[in-house]
Scaffold this motif. Structure first.
Motif, PDB file in Angstrom:
ATOM      1  N   ALA A  90      49.571  46.018 -12.043  1.00  0.00           N
ATOM      2  CA  ALA A  90      50.950  46.361 -11.687  1.00  0.00           C
ATOM      3  C   ALA A  90      51.886  45.191 -11.980  1.00  0.00           C
ATOM      4  N   LYS A 108      50.068  57.861 -13.960  1.00  0.00           N
ATOM      5  CA  LYS A 108      50.632  56.512 -13.858  1.00  0.00           C
ATOM      6  C   LYS A 108      50.449  55.723 -15.147  1.00  0.00           C
ATOM      7  N   LYS A 126      58.182  49.511 -11.673  1.00  0.00           N
ATOM      8  CA  LYS A 126      57.296  50.478 -12.306  1.00  0.00           C
ATOM      9  C   LYS A 126      57.535  50.594 -13.809  1.00  0.00           C
ATOM     10  N   GLU A 158      42.824  52.381 -12.488  1.00  0.00           N
ATOM     11  CA  GLU A 158      43.426  53.605 -11.931  1.00  0.00           C
ATOM     12  C   GLU A 158      44.948  53.636 -12.015  1.00  0.00           C
ATOM     13  N   ASN A 159      45.604  52.509 -11.761  1.00  0.00           N
ATOM     14  CA  ASN A 159      47.076  52.541 -11.734  1.00  0.00           C
ATOM     15  C   ASN A 159      47.700  52.390 -13.126  1.00  0.00           C
TER      16      ASN A 159
END
Lengths: 541, 190
Positions: free
Chosen positions: B56, A442, A108, A436-437
């Motif tokens: 990510a 986030k 992350k 969105e992430n």
């Protein structure tokens, strides 16, 4: 030098010490020796600054030298400081104890995602200090040593702390994924505090701290300079709009004290955001004041030590008291809001001598700021729009197709998620969200916060900013986004370099600049340019 | 910069190798991507390889998308006309990571190894001429990557220079901000 074989070439990075960070280990991570090279660590602090601030062990040193000129009893100092902090801060002790190494945080962190260096996984970065905690402060560590993940504090371990404490921007993205809510940012803060005890710090952090302590702001601007700079911006506004705006300074008895990062008063593109504030306050006829004493919202004390953070935060409230204002309005700053929302109350607060903020225009009472007495400019502006108090012409921003970057601290430390979006909805014809992430809680850090926005580590900054830039690239390609808007001064400074590398063609602005462009002033001339003197859509000829 | 892959290279229907490269596209790409991701740490490899969401996992995504775009552009000879954007973005990433210049652009040559092994596996034994021509085209691409790498580094220096010139260094290096602002305003009007 013998030519390497093909197979060796592909492996040499993974298995050898890396060229820039020295961080990708050849051995077990507990045994790695950190490697310092030019451009992989910010310049150490000028000893004059440490002397001035009364910080320990001021000296000329270089991270590349074998000898860091530490005090002879450096280990005792660190371990004593460690003990004091785990006794004083219950959260720190819990964070040291309760991690189960589940790995939820591992992928992350923007530093890990950009570098691939495992020690930039938040869990492993924390293990650098946790291993010493186990060794010296837990029974299991004392009995089982290395078997329990404990290790002795050596000079190399200390150097590694320094390397990775300054490869974390304290953005807290990892903490929202941690099932235990471990705030890795606070672990970094403790590592930096401990390093300060033996004189390990970076100049880009301590010079602004020193300047703030001396003249009240990061740049070291003296009162007359600060005043003059804001006046210059008012002159520019007059040239663009034909309207002369007043800039009240140090006005006793004003309703509201306005505090913003000094970068807004001096550095591009922050100055355009500042022009937006001035236009808005003039439009409203607000009874407010600037201050040449509380001339900085930013608080690099947050990246230094809790004592320094408290001291720098204190001046804002001392000035509010001196001027006799009712409450404080804060500009588009990032970490100022973390200090105010999460720490100020137990450091300098509660600010009982001020009133719970009430908008003099709409009558809205900001109960969310009941204790700190400080309202964010986006909350203030969104409330004005909601109550129909602003005459806006979004078409004056038609040459901008913005996206919105949630600045880490306002988003994660104070929950400012909707207000900037609501403002954007009303001041530009159209804007687009990133995936969105990568937004809201986030959101990815700009990669250069916590005083890492210095040019000597530009490679590192580009790596750590890649996850953010990657999302900007997506909306640039898909929607022709050409403006990255945000509500943080460090963002405005550092995102500019980030987009210049990863997504040329995208510019950076504060939300208030777009407000200033759209706001229709009484008696204004026909506007042909925006606040940057750039031609508006249809006025290019 | 348009590049030239050579007269005989990938002329449709002429090469056994080209047929193979098309048939084995996913297998070759998979191995190539693995080889490149293997230049990161073991821990990073696992995450860069398995996380499929491009936001990510920007490095894994850019490696995979960049190599795929490059592969297709070579096979279809498109690279002679246009450099795929996704591939340029991959070079931008490698240029700021912890690699020496040779390590950063080595990934192009890794394709040779992957393709040779794929040929052996497919039982192609009399293909040396095809392979030589293919290798030549990889060399041409390598020169292109060298240019892109240097362009990326140059862009980085420009970014650093621009930041210095913007006056941000005054944060730490002293000087008079008002003087700078005066000059800035003067320039802006001119």
């Amino acid at each position: 030098m013998a030519l390497p074989k093909l197979e060796e070439l592909s492996k040499s990075v993974a298995k050898g010490p890396s060229l820039m960070t020295g961080g990708i280990p050849r051995h077990d991570w507990l045994e790695t020796t950190p490697v310092f090279k030019p451009e992989n660590f910010p310049y150490p602090t000028n000893p004059k600054r440490l002397e001035y601030l009364g910080f320990p062990n001021p000296r000329v040193w270089s991270p590349e030298d074998e000898d860091w000129k530490l005090p002879e009893n450096w280990k005792d100092i660190i371990l004593q400081g460690f003990k004091e902090r785990i006794d004083k801060f219950r959260s720190f002790r819990i964070f040291m104890d309760c991690c189960v190494r589940c790995g939820a945080c591992a992928d992350k962190c923007h530093f890990f995602l950009g570098t691939g260096d495992p020690k930039n996984m938040p869990v492993l970065r924390a293990e650098l200090i946790r291993s010493v905690y186990r060794n010296d402060f837990t029974t299991a560590g004392k009995l089982f040593g290395k078997l329990s993940g404990a290790r002795d504090l050596t000079v190399d371990v200390l150097k590694e702390w320094a390397q990775y404490a300054y490869q974390c921007t304290e953005c807290r993205r990892c903490s929202i994924f941690c099932p235990y809510g471990i705030d890795t940012c606070e672990i970094t803060m403790m590592m930096r505090e401990l390093l300060h005890l033996v004189g390990i710090s970076i100049n880009w952090c301590m010079e602004p701290v020193s300047n703030s302590n001396r003249t009240g702001n990061h740049m070291g601007l003296q009162p007359h300079t600060y005043y003059e700079n804001v006046q210059y911006l008012a002159e520019d506004i007059e040239e663009i709009t034909g309207v002369k705006v007043d800039v009240p300074f140090n006005k006793k008895g004003a309703d509201i004290l306005f505090i913003t990062p000094s970068a807004d008063v001096f550095a591009e593109p922050g100055i355009y955001t500042c022009m937006g504030y001035l236009i808005l306050f003039h439009y409203l006829g607000l009874n407010y004041t600037w201050s040449t004493y509380a001339s900085e919202g930013g608080n690099f004390g947050l990246f230094t030590s809790n004592e320094m953070m408290k001291k720098l935060n204190g001046k804002m409230y001392a000035e509010a008291k001196r001027l006799g204002v009712k409450w404080i309005l804060g500009g588009e700053c990032g970490h100022m809001w973390r200090v105010v929302h999460q720490y100020m109350d137990t450091m300098n607060g509660p600010a009982d001598f001020l009133e719970v903020p009430v908008s003099p225009i709409t009558g809205t009472r900001f109960d969310n700021a009941a204790s700190t007495k400080m309202v964010h400019i986006s909350e203030f502006t969104a409330d004005l729009i909601k109550n129909g108090k602003l005459k806006l012409d979004p078409s004056r921003n038609a040459h901008r197709i913005p996206t919105f970057h949630d600045s880490c601290n306002p988003a994660r430390a104070m929950g400012l998620l909707e207000e900037p979006r609501y403002i954007l909805d009303h001041v530009v014809p159209k804007w687009h969200e990133m995936p969105e992430n990568t937004i809201r809680e986030k959101t990815f850090c700009c990669g250069s916060g916590t005083a890492l926005n210095t040019d000597e580590i530009m490679d590192l900054r580009m790596r750590s900013g890649l996850p953010r830039a990657n999302a900007v690239k997506f909306v640039q390609d898909k929607f022709n986004v050409n403006m990255l808007s945000c509500v943080c001064a460090i963002d405005r400074a550092t995102l500019l370099s980030l987009v210049n590398y990863w997504t040329p063609g995208v510019e950076v602005c504060g939300i208030s600049e777009l407000v200033g462009n759209a706001l229709i002033l009484d008696g204004e001339q026909k506007r042909e340019t925006g606040l940057r003197f750039e031609p508006l859509a249809g006025m290019e000829g | 910069m348009p590049i030239h892959l050579g007269e005989d290279c990938f002329r449709p229907g002429k090469m056994k190798l080209q047929k193979l490269l098309k048939e084995k596209r996913s297998s070759v790409l998979d191995k190539w991507v693995d080889a490149v991701l293997n230049t990161y740490s073991d821990e990073a490899f696992r995450i860069f390889k398995n996380e499929k969401n491009q936001f990510a996992n920007p490095v894994g995504y850019r490696v995979s998308a960049g190599l795929t775009a490059l592969y297709d552009a070579i096979i279809d000879r498109e690279i002679e006309n246009k450099i795929p954007q996704l591939f340029e973005e991959l070079v931008l990433v490698r240029a700021v990571q912890v690699f020496s210049p040779s390590q950063a652009i080595y990934f192009v040559f890794q394709l040779k190894d992957v393709v040779r092994k794929e040929c052996e596996k497919a039982g192609l034994t009399d293909f040396y001429k095809d392979l030589l021509i293919f290798y030549e085209s990889i060399d041409a691409v390598a020169l292109l990557v060298f240019d892109l790498y240097m362009a990326s580094r140059d862009r980085l220096y420009q970014v650093r220079m621009k930041e210095l010139k913007s006056g941000a260094h005054i944060f730490t290096d002293g000087g008079c901000p008002t003087q700078l602002l005066r000059e800035y305003r003067k320039n802006k009007r001119n």
